[in-house]
Design an enzyme around this catalytic site. Sequence first.
Site, PDB file in Angstrom:
ATOM      1  N   ARG A  77     -10.233 -13.020   2.690  1.00  0.00           N
ATOM      2  CA  ARG A  77     -10.348 -11.954   3.683  1.00  0.00           C
ATOM      3  C   ARG A  77     -11.419 -10.976   3.199  1.00  0.00           C
ATOM      4  O   ARG A  77     -11.236 -10.315   2.171  1.00  0.00           O
ATOM      5  CB  ARG A  77      -8.998 -11.246   3.851  1.00  0.00           C
ATOM      6  CG  ARG A  77      -9.082 -10.073   4.774  1.00  0.00           C
ATOM      7  CD  ARG A  77      -7.743  -9.382   5.008  1.00  0.00           C
ATOM      8  NE  ARG A  77      -8.031  -8.220   5.820  1.00  0.00           N
ATOM      9  CZ  ARG A  77      -7.729  -6.963   5.493  1.00  0.00           C
ATOM     10  NH1 ARG A  77      -7.041  -6.700   4.414  1.00  0.00           N
ATOM     11  NH2 ARG A  77      -8.092  -5.969   6.272  1.00  0.00           N
ATOM     12  N   HIS A 128     -13.577  -2.294   8.391  1.00  0.00           N
ATOM     13  CA  HIS A 128     -12.853  -1.776   7.225  1.00  0.00           C
ATOM     14  C   HIS A 128     -13.550  -0.472   6.830  1.00  0.00           C
ATOM     15  O   HIS A 128     -14.122  -0.348   5.762  1.00  0.00           O
ATOM     16  CB  HIS A 128     -12.834  -2.809   6.099  1.00  0.00           C
ATOM     17  CG  HIS A 128     -11.767  -2.582   5.066  1.00  0.00           C
ATOM     18  ND1 HIS A 128     -10.835  -3.538   4.729  1.00  0.00           N
ATOM     19  CD2 HIS A 128     -11.486  -1.510   4.293  1.00  0.00           C
ATOM     20  CE1 HIS A 128     -10.040  -3.077   3.785  1.00  0.00           C
ATOM     21  NE2 HIS A 128     -10.415  -1.831   3.494  1.00  0.00           N
ATOM     22  N   GLU A 173      -6.131  -1.028   8.811  1.00  0.00           N
ATOM     23  CA  GLU A 173      -5.371   0.193   8.556  1.00  0.00           C
ATOM     24  C   GLU A 173      -5.814   1.410   9.373  1.00  0.00           C
ATOM     25  O   GLU A 173      -6.237   2.433   8.806  1.00  0.00           O
ATOM     26  CB  GLU A 173      -5.433   0.546   7.063  1.00  0.00           C
ATOM     27  CG  GLU A 173      -4.867  -0.523   6.156  1.00  0.00           C
ATOM     28  CD  GLU A 173      -4.891  -0.142   4.680  1.00  0.00           C
ATOM     29  OE1 GLU A 173      -5.551   0.840   4.322  1.00  0.00           O
ATOM     30  OE2 GLU A 173      -4.245  -0.835   3.885  1.00  0.00           O
ATOM     31  N   ASN A 301      -0.277  -4.764   5.496  1.00  0.00           N
ATOM     32  CA  ASN A 301      -0.687  -4.274   4.168  1.00  0.00           C
ATOM     33  C   ASN A 301       0.444  -3.421   3.631  1.00  0.00           C
ATOM     34  O   ASN A 301       0.925  -2.517   4.331  1.00  0.00           O
ATOM     35  CB  ASN A 301      -1.943  -3.400   4.261  1.00  0.00           C
ATOM     36  CG  ASN A 301      -3.189  -4.198   4.603  1.00  0.00           C
ATOM     37  OD1 ASN A 301      -3.118  -5.407   4.842  1.00  0.00           O
ATOM     38  ND2 ASN A 301      -4.325  -3.525   4.642  1.00  0.00           N
ATOM     39  N   TYR A 303       2.038  -1.664  -0.215  1.00  0.00           N
ATOM     40  CA  TYR A 303       1.933  -1.479  -1.665  1.00  0.00           C
ATOM     41  C   TYR A 303       3.179  -0.892  -2.306  1.00  0.00           C
ATOM     42  O   TYR A 303       3.362  -0.997  -3.506  1.00  0.00           O
ATOM     43  CB  TYR A 303       0.730  -0.583  -1.985  1.00  0.00           C
ATOM     44  CG  TYR A 303      -0.577  -1.288  -1.720  1.00  0.00           C
ATOM     45  CD1 TYR A 303      -1.210  -2.001  -2.726  1.00  0.00           C
ATOM     46  CD2 TYR A 303      -1.144  -1.285  -0.450  1.00  0.00           C
ATOM     47  CE1 TYR A 303      -2.394  -2.686  -2.487  1.00  0.00           C
ATOM     48  CE2 TYR A 303      -2.324  -1.975  -0.197  1.00  0.00           C
ATOM     49  CZ  TYR A 303      -2.942  -2.671  -1.219  1.00  0.00           C
ATOM     50  OH  TYR A 303      -4.107  -3.363  -0.978  1.00  0.00           O
ATOM     51  N   GLU A 358      -2.753  -7.585   2.801  1.00  0.00           N
ATOM     52  CA  GLU A 358      -3.010  -6.914   1.520  1.00  0.00           C
ATOM     53  C   GLU A 358      -1.690  -6.622   0.844  1.00  0.00           C
ATOM     54  O   GLU A 358      -0.761  -6.100   1.461  1.00  0.00           O
ATOM     55  CB  GLU A 358      -3.724  -5.566   1.683  1.00  0.00           C
ATOM     56  CG  GLU A 358      -5.188  -5.632   1.921  1.00  0.00           C
ATOM     57  CD  GLU A 358      -5.816  -4.240   2.020  1.00  0.00           C
ATOM     58  OE1 GLU A 358      -5.320  -3.293   1.377  1.00  0.00           O
ATOM     59  OE2 GLU A 358      -6.798  -4.114   2.767  1.00  0.00           O
TER      60      GLU A 358
HETATM   61  O1  IFM Z   1      -8.599  -0.440  -1.501  1.00  0.00           O
HETATM   62  C1  IFM Z   1      -7.718  -0.231  -0.453  1.00  0.00           C
HETATM   63  C2  IFM Z   1      -8.166  -0.999   0.779  1.00  0.00           C
HETATM   64  O2  IFM Z   1      -9.463  -0.694   1.161  1.00  0.00           O
HETATM   65  C3  IFM Z   1      -7.254  -0.707   1.935  1.00  0.00           C
HETATM   66  N1  IFM Z   1      -5.883  -0.883   1.578  1.00  0.00           N
HETATM   67  C4  IFM Z   1      -5.405  -0.305   0.355  1.00  0.00           C
HETATM   68  C5  IFM Z   1      -6.331  -0.677  -0.795  1.00  0.00           C
HETATM   69  C6  IFM Z   1      -5.805  -0.080  -2.115  1.00  0.00           C
HETATM   70  O3  IFM Z   1      -5.676   1.293  -2.025  1.00  0.00           O
END
Ligand code: IFM
Length: 451
Positions: A77, A128, A173, A301, A303, A358
């Site tokens: 990606r 992006h 995002e 995405n 985290y 992500e």
């Molecule tokens: O680096 C970023 C990415 O560009 C978008 N999502 C989160 C990642 C980590 O913070």
Amino acid sequence: MTRIRFPDGFEWGTATAAYQIEGAAYEDGRGLSIWDVFCKQPGRVQNGDHGDVACDHYHRMPDDVALMKSLGIQSYRFSISWPRVLPFGTPQHRRVQQPINERGIDFYSRLVDALLAAGITPCPTLYHWDLPQALQDRGGWAFRDTAAHFADYAGLMYARLGDRVERWITHNEPWVVVTYGHRVGTMAPGIAEADVAARATHHILLSHGLAVERYRAEGQGGAIGITNSNSSYEPAEADGSCDGAVELARDFDTRLYTGAVLGRGYPDSVLRHYEARGVAFPIEDGDMATIAAPTDFVGVNLYSRTRVRPADSGLGFTVAPPTLPLTPMGYERAPHALGDFVRFLSAEYERPKIYITENGVCDNTEPVDGEIDDVDRESLLRGFLEGLHRAIEDGADVRGYYLWSLLDNFEWSFGYSKRFGIVHTDYDTLQRTPKRSAGFYRDVIANNGFD
Ligand code: IFM
């Protein structure tokens, strides 16, 4: 020990984005993006860092593809830099004579060819975060025409790459673009106005819908979707007093974006929040149907998790202090968050087809004798994948996983101070060195899971 195997055909990938890795910011006819401009404004980005060189991927692309192949990566990606292919916006731009930058297009065409030759499925993201500055100068995402420009740019890329690319992502995002770029102002273009944020929200989503409609109209036979950022929201207290705050947080984050794209419209709570500030979303007839143009998958995405509790002002909820250890990014180490979120999404939207577009870990472990022993990244990745696997076993339709990121790269307003790569980038020599986690991921891919 648990034996974890993902479903047959599950796809394993890595993800990057143009401004974060390409460099070559002033080469081969590329135009300025809002990030080129933002980075050069004093105090905006840590250490005054910028993406002029980044990982120099623009010049090292064949080696980076070979690196992916050596790790067994099945899909890549990446994102297309809009100003690299259309330096001033789109060919239809009203006031400027618009050349298509063939050298920019050629770069992405060569990348796609190299990926296919290496047996790696290309998955480009059209946006992006690097809007052409020429469009920002005309109002950016606050300006309705930007959505039409985006659809034209998308059409150009379908025409040039659609014979070889079968999986597209429109936006990365939008929540981040709206919140940090237009509401808080800590990311490009650095605006902090509620009215602009509302307009940007609507126009970005509209542009997504227009690009999907264009994809169908042009008879492209592949798949197209959008990638949204998410957190797994949890109540700060277990006594029920924070459950409303969790739902509100989900409204502003997941439901405003994923929900609208999946045909649920905008959450009332969000519209009311803006109305109370004298701001209305600039919705015109037919917009919500366009935004809900059927997509083929939802990109997730994620985290970490976020604990929330009610608040009397602001958004109506507030983030509670972390209770788990933190990564250098300040995110809680919450391995259960990915599976929990996927389970929520699957239940909320009747089991959509999902790609994890992500997921990854910031871990700033530096090389010692040429080795990067990023054990913290590896253990958290393992936990994320265990949770994801459980969510799939519980019925979620997840088709693939893209690890962020292939390489350490430019982390936006944090500059180069945060490392997310499974491959270390030496920013002096630009040398790439696979970390311990790259070996872990290579084995996960080879075994379609781990023990
Ligand atoms: O680096 C970023 C990415 O560009 C978008 N999502 C989160 C990642 C980590 O913070």
